[in-house]
Design a protein around this motif. Structure first.
Motif, mmCIF file in Angstrom:
data_model
loop_
_atom_site.group_PDB
_atom_site.id
_atom_site.type_symbol
_atom_site.label_atom_id
_atom_site.label_comp_id
_atom_site.label_asym_id
_atom_site.label_seq_id
_atom_site.Cartn_x
_atom_site.Cartn_y
_atom_site.Cartn_z
ATOM 1 N N ALA A 83 0.834 -1.206 0.000
ATOM 2 C CA ALA A 83 0.000 0.000 0.000
ATOM 3 C C ALA A 83 0.867 1.254 0.000
ATOM 4 N N LEU A 84 1.947 1.231 0.766
ATOM 5 C CA LEU A 84 2.852 2.370 0.811
ATOM 6 C C LEU A 84 3.534 2.579 -0.541
ATOM 7 N N ARG A 123 4.049 5.695 -5.475
ATOM 8 C CA ARG A 123 4.005 5.755 -6.938
ATOM 9 C C ARG A 123 2.936 6.720 -7.424
ATOM 10 N N ARG A 124 1.797 6.743 -6.749
ATOM 11 C CA ARG A 124 0.700 7.626 -7.157
ATOM 12 C C ARG A 124 1.122 9.094 -7.067
ATOM 13 N N HIS A 125 1.871 9.424 -6.010
ATOM 14 C CA HIS A 125 2.215 10.831 -5.767
ATOM 15 C C HIS A 125 3.652 11.166 -6.150
ATOM 16 N N GLY A 126 4.380 10.231 -6.779
ATOM 17 C CA GLY A 126 5.726 10.501 -7.241
ATOM 18 C C GLY A 126 6.698 10.858 -6.134
ATOM 19 N N LEU A 127 6.753 10.033 -5.082
ATOM 20 C CA LEU A 127 7.572 10.330 -3.909
ATOM 21 C C LEU A 127 8.774 9.395 -3.781
ATOM 22 N N GLU A 128 9.188 8.762 -4.860
ATOM 23 C CA GLU A 128 10.296 7.815 -4.795
ATOM 24 C C GLU A 128 11.602 8.465 -4.334
ATOM 25 N N ASP A 133 6.735 3.895 10.200
ATOM 26 C CA ASP A 133 7.006 5.194 10.827
ATOM 27 C C ASP A 133 8.219 5.864 10.205
ATOM 28 N N ALA A 134 9.288 5.099 10.011
ATOM 29 C CA ALA A 134 10.486 5.666 9.385
ATOM 30 C C ALA A 134 10.213 6.059 7.942
ATOM 31 N N ALA A 135 9.418 5.241 7.230
ATOM 32 C CA ALA A 135 9.094 5.559 5.841
ATOM 33 C C ALA A 135 8.296 6.855 5.747
ATOM 34 N N ILE A 136 7.309 7.033 6.615
ATOM 35 C CA ILE A 136 6.502 8.247 6.595
ATOM 36 C C ILE A 136 7.361 9.463 6.931
ATOM 37 N N ALA A 137 8.291 9.296 7.863
ATOM 38 C CA ALA A 137 9.173 10.411 8.201
ATOM 39 C C ALA A 137 10.002 10.834 6.994
ATOM 40 N N SER A 138 10.494 9.867 6.223
ATOM 41 C CA SER A 138 11.259 10.192 5.012
ATOM 42 C C SER A 138 10.379 10.855 3.961
ATOM 43 N N ILE A 139 9.159 10.346 3.819
ATOM 44 C CA ILE A 139 8.245 10.886 2.816
ATOM 45 C C ILE A 139 7.821 12.301 3.172
#
Length: 497
Positions: free
Chosen positions: A80-81, A86-91, A121-127
């Protein structure tokens, strides 16, 4: 003539606007768009199902099952993440992270790397460091299953007492620690007796049963391999061996069926709005016509204007009602799409893309207005023939059924991606043409077919104005007479004056 038509149209519009039912209907879709997300969150059951597992064989079945569901949940969150990124181009938030890769089915190794990096949590912080302010936040779904410790009475129960203890756990209040949605029992003779019992307070999900069977099967095979002389580490390695599957998928909303559904949202909504608006305005129009007759206002009106001016004014008033409802509903949708954030806004924005070109907008406007006029003429003629509301309903019901039933089947076919013979036929039958064309715009309709259907619909409206105009005029001048089929046919003939 124009002045009289506008006066009648203004009176019809003002008469309908004064009805409470008009305002309730007008506010229905804005209220649904506003309350939908709130009610959806409140009504959605996000609590995990409680699982009690009793392992009387003293093995590692429970631990293996807990680990299996934990990995499955993390894989779902990771997928899902990845789709969100991919939907929002956040790679660019972390190009090396597992959730920045979209070309494979995530394996336990990917899940382990995801966990080692700090999880969601770490992924969201990076995003959050790179995403725009108007990008909606990512929300991970909670685990579907939670393992809870069984009470001592259930662990020790045997024979009939076991079934009674299980029933108490399944029937206990879900807010207590003694409640369970699923109870799994591994017998003391396992794996010699590989029977595993499962109780549920409703039909268990297929994914739970499949995961349970796969986990216990792997555990059973590992034991058999170890009993055959293979080391525990080697047996575990054999069981964990799996291919790395590379998966190629289109971006969110880019798949064939998914893209078609997204593109069809606005066209289908317009077809539905046209259908609903005609039903409501037709009812209001008939109610106004009956009141004119009952209050003896019709004679006074006909003393000032011609029947044709009255008919055109009623049609213009009905069209104004329909366009006002359309403007409010589409305006509300646009506000939700571009001035708010969330799941509904994310859905509406791409859905508007196929209908933003000048040609698409012109097509939508033409077929909506033409459809409204084509059906409203029928309602106007019915209002002229009926002296009471019960008579009007008797004429109206067959007409509505003839329109609504095929349109309902048409919308189901469009949603299913079916453009077969029925859809083609409905496109060329004028009474259903507006609904068919509006609904098919998301799927794509050939230009030649679009123009041809428009020409046929225009010719049909012209014939309606001629013949139903005669019926309207003759019926107004013949109040109190019950028209039979022969009389109706006579009224359709031109008058000699």
């Amino acid at each position: 003539m124009i002045r009289n038509i506008l006066l009648v149209a203004g009176r019809e519009f003002h008469q309908v606007v004064q009805l409470k039912s008009f305002w309730l209907t007008l506010l229905l879709i804005p209220a649904a768009l506003a309350l939908g997300p709130i009610l959806g969150e409140r009504l959605e059951d996000r609590d995990p199902m409680k699982v009690m597992m009793i392992d009387r064989a003293g093995g590692t079945a429970r631990t293996a099952l807990e680990q299996r569901f934990a990995v499955e949940h993390d894989r779902e969150v990771l997928a899902a993440l990845s789709r969100y990124v991919r939907r929002h181009g956040l790679e660019k938030a972390d190009p090396q992270a597992p959730w920045a890769a979209h070309d494979r089915w995530y394996t336990p190794v990917d899940v382990a790397a995801f966990r080692a990096a700090g999880g969601v949590d770490a992924a969201i912080a990076s995003i959050d460091r790179v995403k725009a302010e108007d990008t909606p936040a990512f929300e991970a779904d909670p685990p579907r299953y939670a393992f809870v410790a069984p009470p001592a009475s259930l662990v020790a129960a045997q024979g009939p007492q076991l079934q009674a203890a299980v029933d108490r756990a399944l029937e206990a209040d879900d807010s207590t620690t003694d409640h369970a949605d699923l109870v799994v029992l591994v017998g003391s003779q396992y794996p010699a007796d590989p029977t595993v019992r499962l109780w549920a307070n409703e039909r268990p999900d297929t994914d739970f049963v499949t995961s349970l069977q796969d986990t216990l099967t792997a555990d059973l095979r590992q034991r058999l391999l170890a009993d055959g002389g293979m080391s525990a580490q080697a047996a575990a390695a054999v069981q964990a061996a799996a291919p790395a599957i590379a998966v190629t998928t289109p971006p969110p909303g880019g798949g064939g069926k998914e893209a078609m559904l997204v593109r069809s949202i606005v066209p289908l909504a317009l077809a539905y709005i046209l259908m609903m608006g005609l039903m409501l305005s037709g009812s209001w129009m008939l109610q106004g016509s009956i009141e004119e007759r009952s209050k003896k206002l019709l004679e006074s009106i006909l003393a000032c204007i011609t029947p044709e001016e009255l008919m055109y004014g009623k049609l213009l008033g009905a069209l104004a009602i329909g366009l006002s409802m359309l403007a409010v509903w589409l305006g509300t949708g646009a506000v939700v799409a571009f001035a708010t954030h969330g799941a509904i806004a994310d859905l509406i924005r791409p859905a508007l893309a196929p209908v933003t070109s000048p040609g698409a907008i012109a097509t939508l406007i033409f077929f909506f207005i033409a459809g409204y006029i084509a059906i409203s003429i029928v309602f106007v003629a019915i209002g002229a023939m009926a002296d009471t509301m019960s008579e009007a309903q008797g004429f109206l019901m067959p007409v509505l059924l003839a329109i609504l039933l095929p349109v309902t089947f048409l919308m189901q076919a469009i949603i299913a991606g079916n453009s077969g013979p029925m859809v083609q036929v409905l496109t060329w039958v004028p009474i259903w043409t507006p609904f068919a064309v509006l609904a098919r715009l998301g799927m794509g309709i050939p230009t030649a077919e679009l123009i041809g259907a428009g020409v046929v619909l225009t010719a049909f409206i012209a014939l309606e104005v001629i013949f139903l105009g005669r019926l309207f005029r003759a019926s107004l001048l013949a109040q109190g007479q019950k028209p039979g089929l022969k009389m109706l046919m006579e009224r359709l003939r031109p008058t000699t004056e």
